[in-house]
Each structure stands twice: as C-alpha cells, then as structure tokens.
Design a protein around this motif. Sequence first.
Motif, PDB file in Angstrom:
ATOM      1  N   GLY A 320     -61.274 -58.735 101.065  1.00  0.00           N
ATOM      2  CA  GLY A 320     -60.394 -59.630 100.190  1.00  0.00           C
ATOM      3  C   GLY A 320     -59.902 -58.932  98.914  1.00  0.00           C
ATOM      4  O   GLY A 320     -60.304 -57.992  98.493  1.00  0.00           O
ATOM      5  N   GLY A 321     -58.902 -59.583  98.578  1.00  0.00           N
ATOM      6  CA  GLY A 321     -58.096 -58.970  97.461  1.00  0.00           C
ATOM      7  C   GLY A 321     -58.978 -58.852  96.083  1.00  0.00           C
ATOM      8  O   GLY A 321     -59.626 -59.867  95.611  1.00  0.00           O
ATOM      9  N   GLY A 322     -58.942 -57.766  95.666  1.00  0.00           N
ATOM     10  CA  GLY A 322     -59.765 -57.371  94.416  1.00  0.00           C
ATOM     11  C   GLY A 322     -61.412 -57.557  94.624  1.00  0.00           C
ATOM     12  O   GLY A 322     -61.984 -57.935  93.499  1.00  0.00           O
ATOM     13  N   CYS A 323     -61.735 -57.301  95.725  1.00  0.00           N
ATOM     14  CA  CYS A 323     -63.279 -57.676  95.987  1.00  0.00           C
ATOM     15  C   CYS A 323     -64.363 -56.610  95.116  1.00  0.00           C
ATOM     16  O   CYS A 323     -65.221 -57.208  94.780  1.00  0.00           O
ATOM     17  N   PHE A 324     -63.409 -55.539  94.653  1.00  0.00           N
ATOM     18  CA  PHE A 324     -64.489 -54.833  93.894  1.00  0.00           C
ATOM     19  C   PHE A 324     -63.652 -54.187  92.646  1.00  0.00           C
ATOM     20  O   PHE A 324     -63.718 -53.234  92.336  1.00  0.00           O
ATOM     21  N   TYR A 325     -62.847 -55.136  92.163  1.00  0.00           N
ATOM     22  CA  TYR A 325     -61.886 -54.966  91.102  1.00  0.00           C
ATOM     23  C   TYR A 325     -62.381 -54.841  89.684  1.00  0.00           C
ATOM     24  O   TYR A 325     -63.485 -55.276  89.431  1.00  0.00           O
ATOM     25  N   SER A 326     -62.079 -53.615  89.239  1.00  0.00           N
ATOM     26  CA  SER A 326     -62.628 -53.316  87.869  1.00  0.00           C
ATOM     27  C   SER A 326     -64.096 -53.126  87.923  1.00  0.00           C
ATOM     28  O   SER A 326     -64.799 -53.547  86.693  1.00  0.00           O
ATOM     29  N   CYS A 327     -64.853 -52.674  88.722  1.00  0.00           N
ATOM     30  CA  CYS A 327     -65.956 -52.115  88.753  1.00  0.00           C
ATOM     31  C   CYS A 327     -66.052 -50.684  88.141  1.00  0.00           C
ATOM     32  O   CYS A 327     -65.905 -49.658  89.055  1.00  0.00           O
ATOM     33  N   LYS A 328     -66.130 -50.616  87.067  1.00  0.00           N
ATOM     34  CA  LYS A 328     -65.884 -49.343  86.266  1.00  0.00           C
ATOM     35  C   LYS A 328     -66.849 -48.145  86.375  1.00  0.00           C
ATOM     36  O   LYS A 328     -66.770 -47.008  86.023  1.00  0.00           O
ATOM     37  N   GLU A 329     -68.229 -48.510  86.892  1.00  0.00           N
ATOM     38  CA  GLU A 329     -69.246 -47.361  87.402  1.00  0.00           C
ATOM     39  C   GLU A 329     -68.886 -47.071  88.828  1.00  0.00           C
ATOM     40  O   GLU A 329     -69.814 -46.380  89.196  1.00  0.00           O
ATOM     41  N   LEU A 330     -68.165 -47.662  89.396  1.00  0.00           N
ATOM     42  CA  LEU A 330     -68.265 -47.231  90.900  1.00  0.00           C
ATOM     43  C   LEU A 330     -67.758 -46.109  91.365  1.00  0.00           C
ATOM     44  O   LEU A 330     -66.681 -45.580  90.922  1.00  0.00           O
ATOM     45  N   VAL A 331     -68.463 -45.311  92.006  1.00  0.00           N
ATOM     46  CA  VAL A 331     -68.263 -43.837  92.224  1.00  0.00           C
ATOM     47  C   VAL A 331     -68.295 -43.494  93.898  1.00  0.00           C
ATOM     48  O   VAL A 331     -67.537 -42.698  94.200  1.00  0.00           O
ATOM     49  N   GLN A 332     -68.878 -44.238  94.574  1.00  0.00           N
ATOM     50  CA  GLN A 332     -69.008 -44.221  95.994  1.00  0.00           C
ATOM     51  C   GLN A 332     -68.808 -45.406  96.951  1.00  0.00           C
ATOM     52  O   GLN A 332     -69.513 -46.369  96.620  1.00  0.00           O
ATOM     53  N   VAL A 333     -67.962 -45.418  97.851  1.00  0.00           N
ATOM     54  CA  VAL A 333     -67.877 -46.339  98.813  1.00  0.00           C
ATOM     55  C   VAL A 333     -67.825 -45.951 100.159  1.00  0.00           C
ATOM     56  O   VAL A 333     -67.264 -44.997 100.660  1.00  0.00           O
ATOM     57  N   ASP A 334     -68.963 -46.257 101.008  1.00  0.00           N
ATOM     58  CA  ASP A 334     -69.217 -45.811 102.269  1.00  0.00           C
ATOM     59  C   ASP A 334     -69.097 -46.953 103.339  1.00  0.00           C
ATOM     60  O   ASP A 334     -69.377 -47.917 103.280  1.00  0.00           O
ATOM     61  N   PHE A 335     -68.261 -46.202 104.396  1.00  0.00           N
ATOM     62  CA  PHE A 335     -68.060 -47.279 105.469  1.00  0.00           C
ATOM     63  C   PHE A 335     -68.730 -46.765 106.708  1.00  0.00           C
ATOM     64  O   PHE A 335     -69.076 -45.536 107.006  1.00  0.00           O
ATOM     65  N   ALA A 336     -69.273 -47.550 107.763  1.00  0.00           N
ATOM     66  CA  ALA A 336     -69.820 -47.117 108.703  1.00  0.00           C
ATOM     67  C   ALA A 336     -69.183 -46.323 109.741  1.00  0.00           C
ATOM     68  O   ALA A 336     -67.768 -46.545 109.667  1.00  0.00           O
ATOM     69  N   ALA A 337     -69.497 -45.329 110.517  1.00  0.00           N
ATOM     70  CA  ALA A 337     -68.595 -44.444 111.164  1.00  0.00           C
ATOM     71  C   ALA A 337     -67.847 -45.180 112.320  1.00  0.00           C
ATOM     72  O   ALA A 337     -66.772 -44.887 112.622  1.00  0.00           O
ATOM     73  N   ASN A 338     -68.584 -46.526 112.703  1.00  0.00           N
ATOM     74  CA  ASN A 338     -67.631 -47.267 113.859  1.00  0.00           C
ATOM     75  C   ASN A 338     -67.068 -48.262 113.165  1.00  0.00           C
ATOM     76  O   ASN A 338     -67.145 -49.619 113.836  1.00  0.00           O
ATOM     77  N   SER A 339     -66.560 -48.163 112.001  1.00  0.00           N
ATOM     78  CA  SER A 339     -66.231 -49.491 111.324  1.00  0.00           C
ATOM     79  C   SER A 339     -64.961 -50.054 111.927  1.00  0.00           C
ATOM     80  O   SER A 339     -63.971 -49.543 112.656  1.00  0.00           O
ATOM     81  N   ARG A 340     -65.020 -51.647 111.776  1.00  0.00           N
ATOM     82  CA  ARG A 340     -64.167 -52.367 112.826  1.00  0.00           C
ATOM     83  C   ARG A 340     -63.055 -53.069 111.743  1.00  0.00           C
ATOM     84  O   ARG A 340     -62.207 -53.901 111.754  1.00  0.00           O
ATOM     85  N   CYS A 341     -63.171 -52.506 110.256  1.00  0.00           N
ATOM     86  CA  CYS A 341     -62.379 -53.000 109.387  1.00  0.00           C
ATOM     87  C   CYS A 341     -60.904 -52.812 109.663  1.00  0.00           C
ATOM     88  O   CYS A 341     -60.337 -51.644 109.744  1.00  0.00           O
ATOM     89  N   ARG A 342     -60.047 -53.839 109.583  1.00  0.00           N
ATOM     90  CA  ARG A 342     -58.599 -53.772 110.012  1.00  0.00           C
ATOM     91  C   ARG A 342     -57.714 -54.018 109.078  1.00  0.00           C
ATOM     92  O   ARG A 342     -56.461 -53.770 108.826  1.00  0.00           O
ATOM     93  N   GLU A 343     -58.239 -54.408 107.668  1.00  0.00           N
ATOM     94  CA  GLU A 343     -57.177 -55.012 106.637  1.00  0.00           C
ATOM     95  C   GLU A 343     -57.916 -54.934 105.249  1.00  0.00           C
ATOM     96  O   GLU A 343     -59.023 -55.216 105.226  1.00  0.00           O
ATOM     97  N   TRP A 344     -57.175 -54.132 104.204  1.00  0.00           N
ATOM     98  CA  TRP A 344     -57.570 -54.173 102.928  1.00  0.00           C
ATOM     99  C   TRP A 344     -56.457 -55.053 102.144  1.00  0.00           C
ATOM    100  O   TRP A 344     -55.333 -54.739 102.188  1.00  0.00           O
ATOM    101  N   ARG A 345     -57.076 -56.107 101.539  1.00  0.00           N
ATOM    102  CA  ARG A 345     -55.882 -57.023 100.910  1.00  0.00           C
ATOM    103  C   ARG A 345     -56.054 -56.747  99.498  1.00  0.00           C
ATOM    104  O   ARG A 345     -56.557 -56.334  98.755  1.00  0.00           O
ATOM    105  N   SER A 346     -54.690 -57.423  98.825  1.00  0.00           N
ATOM    106  CA  SER A 346     -54.561 -57.557  97.559  1.00  0.00           C
ATOM    107  C   SER A 346     -53.836 -58.810  97.095  1.00  0.00           C
ATOM    108  O   SER A 346     -53.045 -59.350  98.124  1.00  0.00           O
ATOM    109  N   PHE A 347     -54.165 -59.457  96.122  1.00  0.00           N
ATOM    110  CA  PHE A 347     -53.393 -60.776  95.796  1.00  0.00           C
ATOM    111  C   PHE A 347     -52.809 -60.756  94.450  1.00  0.00           C
ATOM    112  O   PHE A 347     -53.265 -60.014  93.604  1.00  0.00           O
ATOM    113  N   PRO A 348     -51.647 -61.572  94.284  1.00  0.00           N
ATOM    114  CA  PRO A 348     -51.072 -61.763  93.081  1.00  0.00           C
ATOM    115  C   PRO A 348     -52.259 -61.955  91.837  1.00  0.00           C
ATOM    116  O   PRO A 348     -52.987 -62.621  91.988  1.00  0.00           O
ATOM    117  N   GLY A 349     -51.891 -61.161  90.908  1.00  0.00           N
ATOM    118  CA  GLY A 349     -52.777 -61.218  89.730  1.00  0.00           C
ATOM    119  C   GLY A 349     -52.861 -62.380  88.947  1.00  0.00           C
ATOM    120  O   GLY A 349     -51.862 -63.454  89.170  1.00  0.00           O
TER     121      GLY A 349
END
Length: 461
Positions: A320-349
């Motif tokens: 969803g839009g902004g799901c990890f918005y402004s996580c200022k310490e975030l350094v690593q995002v891992d997806f599963a090798a067989n990921s079925r994710c099809r859409e990364w959204r953003s939405f009006p601020g």
Amino acid sequence: MKRNKVFGLLMILAIIYCFCGCSDDSVEDRSPAPVQNSMAASSPTSSAKRTATPWKAPTATPVRFVHDEVDSIYYEWLYDSKTDSYQYHFLGKKDGTKCKKRVHGPFARFRYDRKKQCLTIFGKGRLYSDAYYETDYPQWRDDDRLYNIEYPFPKNKVKKLVIRSGVTEINIAAFAKFKNLESVTLPDSLTRIKKYAFVGCKKLKKIRIPDNVKWVGDECFWQCRSLEKVKIGKSVARIGQLPFYQCSRLNYITVVKGNPRYEMKDGVLYDDKYEAAIYGYNDMDRVVIQYGTKKVARLAFAHHRSLKQVRIPASVEILGGGCFYSCKELVQVDFAANSRCREWRSFPGIHTKDVYEDDSYYMGCFGGCVKLREIRIPDSVVKIGFLFDGWKCRCSSLERVYIGKNVHYGLANNDISYCFFWGIEKGQKLYYEVSPQNPYYYSRNGKLYKRNGKRIGVFWR
C-alpha cells in the motif's frame, strides 16, 4: 429634638419594611440567562412549544454553522435547568428547507463540570446530527477549516470524558482537537464510532473500544501522540483506514478473544477478512510479515522510528501507498524468492496546515527512508508508483535499484520514467540493473533505457 429623633427612626423602619417587602421579587435568578437567538427566531422550525430556552455561551462561541461549499445550515444548543445540561437542536437551512440526511433525534445531553474539567454525556441515541457534514475531506487537519461541531463549553479545557449507557453513536469529528483530553470512558451501549472522532487528542493515553462496537471509522485516532494502550472489543467488524497513524507511543494493542476479524501477532495488527497488515508497533527494529498476508496497508509502518529490517513473504501481493514511509532507520527490505507481489502503490500526500493542496506530492512505499541504499523490485511486480516520493524528505542514501522482469507500468499506467525521479536529491546518482528478460526496459552501464532506445530515469539531477 426628641420629635426629630423619633421621626428619623420611623423613616429608617419604613425603608427597611419596603426593602423586605420587595425582596422576594428582586432576587436574581441564578439559572443561566436565556439569550435570544436571532436565527432561532427566524427559523421555521423554532416554536413556542419548546420546553427549554435557546442558550448561548457567555464566550464568543458561534451558535450557527455555515458550510463554505453547501447551503448554510443552522443549529443551536438548548439548556435544561433540571438536568443542568445542553442538547443539540437542528434548525435547518437558511431558506427553510430541510436537509436530505436524517437530522432528527433522539440526541444525547451534555453536562460540563468546570471545576473537574469533566464532560459527561448521557441520554439516548447520537450526540448530534451529521447532516451538515457533507464533505469527505478531513477538515480537522487545518484549524482554519475545522468543520466539526461548536460546543457550548471550552473544549480545550476538557480533561475527562465520560459517556454513559444509552448513547449509541459518536459522530464525525465529535472530539477532534480536544487537545487536553486525557481520559475517555465509553459505554457498552455504543455501537459505532465514526471517522475522525478523536483526531488530534494529543494527551489521550489509552482507549477501550467496547465489545458492542461494530464500526470504527477512518483516521479515528490519528495524531493521538500520547496514546499508549488500545483494547479492541470482540464485536469490532470494521476498522477504517489509518486508524493509528502518527500514534508514536502506541506499543500495546490487545484484541479481545473471540473477535472474528482482527488479531495481534508479533507486534503487528492483522485484518483477517482482507488478509492485510494494518499497523505495527513503533519500537520494533525488525518486522516479519506473517505468511498468508496479501496486503500491507497504506501507511501501516510509516514513521516508525526504530525499524531497520523488513521481511515480506511470498503471499504479499500489494504494498500500500506509504507503507514504510519515512522509516528513517530502515536499511534492508527482503522479499521471498518466489514473491507474488504485483503492485507497489503510492497515493496523494496528506495536506495539513503546513502542506497545502497546491503543494502536490505523493507518499511512496519507501519515501523518506534516508538510510536505504538499495531496493530490489521482484520479478512478479508489474506496476509501481512514485516509490521514493515524500514531503520534504529524500532517499538521500539510495544508490542501486534492481528492476524485475515484469515491471511495465508506472503511475496511471504510464511508463516508469518518473517513478525514480521524485524523492531523489539533486546530483544523486542511481545505478540501475534491469532483468535481461524484461521486454520493456534495459540497463547499460548502470543507466536505464526503454527498449526503443530512449534513456529514462534520474540522470540529470
């Protein structure tokens, strides 16, 4: 001489007698003095059959409400000396016509104790009518456009709120911006809490949602910055969008056993009906979304101050839009090798009093993640939004972007030309790597191109 003294004494007695004889008629009535409301007198709904007198606060609190976008709608507060309380009374529109929405009671009564700074609400039904509230724009975000009800008491001095049994519904923005509210007691008779109900109650520390409540509206506890504990009743069947956004101290949520839809697991609140992760505790440095979750809701982990690592399972299909918005310490995002994710959204601020409507921006999935150095878009993803966009925040450490083989569309089904543009510092260089199997884009020497040979992406900043 004696005659003069006697005459003077008789005069004094006569004055005392006159004063005592008139005292019964001259005692000041200590009940609140009625103030004639000009709108009530001219309104077709006002009549001489009222049991209470129109009451106007001794301060400059407005009695009527005027909406900027629709026809003017008027209401007043009626004082009842027997219960020492006030009740909302709907007057109607200026031209005498009725509202389309339901405006009739029964409405509850309000009693305010100025010494204890306690507001008690009792009676039956709702607090007041929502007929005048005909816009979905959350007006509480700007004090100059605060369209919620005007009360006959100073709301910024209320510290304690007690709603007694019989009240069934809390209206839209009913207690929005009660900035000193610290304690709230809700009755078991309550069945519905509408959107924006407690927005901006910055001193509220805990809330218990009764078992009979079935509906909690959108953005209900937004910006309750001192909120620490929430208890969700067993009958809650719907919690609206962004219920706990910017509740920076909220690290304890319990869901009553038997609730068929919501559950807490490892610090994350899940919606089982839509199989979505909707909120996570602020003090976690690592989040592992449980397998079976299909969506990470918008702004679910936004502004989390400690989050460093995220693990997203193969079952997740939408970010969803902004799901990890402004996580200022975030350094690593891992997806599963067989990921079925099809859409990364953003939405009006979101527009607040500091961010006006003409300042357009989007809240991307990873906007404002200042320590994130690389991001890999899985092969399953087809559509992406403005991934790194945000208000006055940049992904200033981002160096490398991997684009999977099925990435095709950007915002509004256009190409991805501008998806990596917003949210990047001027002069910042990105190294692109595109899957060789992608039929729409390719990379050469770290630069991004369309298959027709046109170079795109961030290259002139």
